[in-house]
Design a protein around this motif. Sequence first.
Motif, short mmCIF file in Angstrom:
data_model
loop_
_atom_site.label_atom_id
_atom_site.label_comp_id
_atom_site.label_asym_id
_atom_site.label_seq_id
_atom_site.Cartn_x
_atom_site.Cartn_y
_atom_site.Cartn_z
N SER A 133 0.56 -1.18 0.31
CA SER A 133 0.33 0.50 -0.30
C SER A 133 1.06 1.15 -0.21
O SER A 133 0.55 1.85 -0.84
N ALA A 134 1.67 1.25 1.02
CA ALA A 134 2.81 2.87 0.78
C ALA A 134 3.36 2.84 -0.17
O ALA A 134 3.67 4.23 -0.72
N ILE A 135 3.65 1.38 -1.06
CA ILE A 135 4.84 1.48 -2.45
C ILE A 135 3.94 2.20 -3.48
O ILE A 135 3.72 3.51 -4.51
N VAL A 136 2.02 1.96 -3.63
CA VAL A 136 1.18 2.56 -4.18
C VAL A 136 0.84 4.12 -4.31
O VAL A 136 0.51 5.02 -5.04
N LEU A 137 0.81 3.89 -2.88
CA LEU A 137 0.51 5.68 -2.27
C LEU A 137 1.89 6.38 -2.80
O LEU A 137 1.12 7.53 -2.54
N PHE A 138 3.00 6.14 -2.12
CA PHE A 138 4.32 6.55 -3.28
C PHE A 138 4.31 7.02 -4.44
O PHE A 138 4.59 7.94 -4.55
N ILE A 139 4.16 6.33 -5.15
CA ILE A 139 3.72 6.50 -6.97
C ILE A 139 2.86 7.42 -7.29
O ILE A 139 3.25 8.12 -8.10
N MET A 140 1.92 7.09 -6.21
CA MET A 140 0.23 8.53 -6.90
C MET A 140 0.65 9.43 -6.41
O MET A 140 0.26 10.19 -6.54
N VAL A 141 1.15 9.92 -5.24
CA VAL A 141 2.03 11.11 -5.01
C VAL A 141 2.44 11.87 -5.65
O VAL A 141 2.35 13.29 -6.00
N LEU A 157 1.89 4.57 -16.17
CA LEU A 157 0.74 3.68 -15.70
C LEU A 157 1.21 2.08 -15.53
O LEU A 157 1.21 1.74 -15.44
N GLY A 158 2.00 1.86 -16.79
CA GLY A 158 2.47 1.05 -17.43
C GLY A 158 3.12 0.39 -16.58
O GLY A 158 3.92 -0.55 -15.39
N PHE A 159 4.90 1.80 -15.72
CA PHE A 159 5.32 1.31 -14.79
C PHE A 159 5.12 0.87 -13.28
O PHE A 159 5.54 -0.21 -12.92
N VAL A 160 3.88 0.97 -13.03
CA VAL A 160 3.00 1.14 -12.15
C VAL A 160 2.65 -0.27 -12.08
O VAL A 160 2.54 -1.20 -10.88
N SER A 161 2.14 -0.44 -12.68
CA SER A 161 1.30 -1.27 -13.00
C SER A 161 2.10 -3.06 -13.29
O SER A 161 2.33 -4.47 -12.33
N VAL A 162 3.61 -2.66 -13.91
CA VAL A 162 4.33 -3.96 -13.20
C VAL A 162 5.68 -3.75 -12.04
O VAL A 162 5.60 -5.10 -11.37
N ILE A 163 5.62 -2.98 -11.31
CA ILE A 163 5.87 -2.55 -10.14
C ILE A 163 4.87 -4.06 -8.68
O ILE A 163 5.39 -3.95 -8.62
N THR A 198 3.18 -8.38 -6.29
CA THR A 198 2.47 -9.20 -5.58
C THR A 198 2.07 -10.73 -6.19
O THR A 198 2.06 -11.59 -5.62
N TYR A 199 3.36 -10.69 -7.42
CA TYR A 199 3.83 -12.54 -7.68
C TYR A 199 4.78 -11.98 -6.24
O TYR A 199 4.31 -13.83 -5.63
N TRP A 200 5.74 -11.35 -5.87
CA TRP A 200 6.54 -12.14 -4.71
C TRP A 200 5.76 -12.66 -2.95
O TRP A 200 6.52 -13.34 -1.98
N PHE A 201 4.75 -11.46 -3.83
CA PHE A 201 4.18 -11.79 -1.85
C PHE A 201 3.79 -12.99 -2.10
O PHE A 201 2.78 -13.38 -0.61
N SER A 202 2.75 -13.26 -3.00
CA SER A 202 1.74 -14.39 -3.44
C SER A 202 2.60 -16.14 -3.10
O SER A 202 2.25 -16.87 -2.32
N LEU A 203 4.17 -15.47 -3.38
CA LEU A 203 5.07 -17.14 -3.47
C LEU A 203 5.26 -17.13 -2.06
O LEU A 203 5.80 -17.57 -1.85
N SER A 204 5.40 -15.86 -1.01
CA SER A 204 5.46 -15.81 0.01
C SER A 204 4.84 -16.31 1.12
O SER A 204 5.29 -16.65 2.24
#
Length: 484
Positions: free
Chosen positions: A12-20, A182-188, A193-199
């Motif tokens: 959430s913090a990463i998404v919020l930082f990019i949006m800011v 938008l494309g950069f944020v989507s890739v990040i 999400t992939y790393w989080f789901s694996l963990s």
Amino acid sequence: MNSIQKKILSLSAIVLFIMVIIWVILTYYNQQTQAQYNQILQRYLRMNEMTTISQQTVTSLNNYLQAPSVETINELNENKARAQEAKLEIAQLKNRDNSFTLSNYMNMVDSLLEATDLSLMFLEQKNNEAAVTRFEEASRISKYIGETTLTLIDKELKTYDEFYRGIIQQSAELKKLGFLILGFVSVILLLFTYWFSLSMTRPIQKLTFAAKELSRGRFDLQIDIPSNDEISYLAKTFDRMRININNLISEIQSKAQLERELQESRLLLKESQLRTLQSQINPHFLFNTLDTLSKKAYLEGSQQTSDLIVSVANLLRYNLRNMDKPVTLQDEMELLLQYIDIQKARFTDRLRFVQEVDESCLSVQIPSLTLQPIIENSVIHAVEPSEEGGTIIFRVYQKEDRIMVEIEDDGEGIPQDKVTQMVNDTAAVPAQGKGLSTGIGFSNVVRRLRLFYGYEDVIDIESKPGIGTKVILQLPQVKVVEQS
């Protein structure tokens, strides 16, 4: 510990930082463009305002020439002041493209004000023809100012044409930048999400496999999940449960072996118990014997001995009844009086017993064998040690919604720390000594009272060294849970 919650918060913090960051960039460019728009608009408004003021000045001058008055002259002076201020503001709009035209423009404003002043002067000198001539000159200058304003605005439009085109191009570039971001944020987000789901899914898969093995009875398989979150803690807890179950199974097997060994011992013990029961005295035979002795003593004229034997028989019979069943305070007091009769036969005048009883309070329910052990303690610790004996006072009275039972003696008293232990049931005062005893200790009485009534402050002890001890029972008038 990196908990799952922290991982979600990090995302959430990463998404919020990019949006800011995106919001700051877009806001900066928007403010820059808006500031430039406002600057150009102010230039147009100031030029147009100059035209309006010049026309209002000519109108005010005409009104004054037609009808001189304080009101019309004030209006004219106000318009002249506004024209002077507008001239100063227009002077700030000078640039390389409009320098010459803007200088002539300001000179025309000066000429307008000068023609207005001359018209006023000639009017004061009663030279109406000259005043009208200057008014017409002022009117022409006002028209020139309007025409020049249009010329200046046209030059401004040509000057800032390139700026307008730049804004359009900048908007197109911002749109491209928005798609790139938008494309950069989507890739990040996809990578995180992939790393989080694996963990999360990998430890859960290992934990599921371990649970299946446990369900098959494999308790020797160690559960080890190398993560640092709640799933790892769950796996460690699951592994401890596996160890406990394995130990429990081993313990059950050991107990089963021990149970088989004890079974043989039980058979021998039962045989021994049967032999012991055969050697015990039948209670009915004992009561019949005491009854026979009492009648024989009565027939022989030993009235006191007969009464004493009856009291002992009644006391033994009362002790053999079911102690789980409640009795009335009346029953307990009758047993207490018989016990006092037995002790008086032993201590004679050394035992002084005083009773202050409210007969209306004797129907309340109380556990069996409650009062006699307390009186017995008073006899043992207050009467028996003293050569002069002692006094025991027994009181029953009503106080608000409680039936108060007090047993007071004039013995040596009990230390305060011992009183605290007795009330808190951490130490027992044994009911033992010479003479007849029920074998029920004071701590047993405390526990039974609290269990019977369901609250802690049912009993209290007041004691002063050298003065005596008072045991206070606070009994409810109506018992909530009926005892069978």
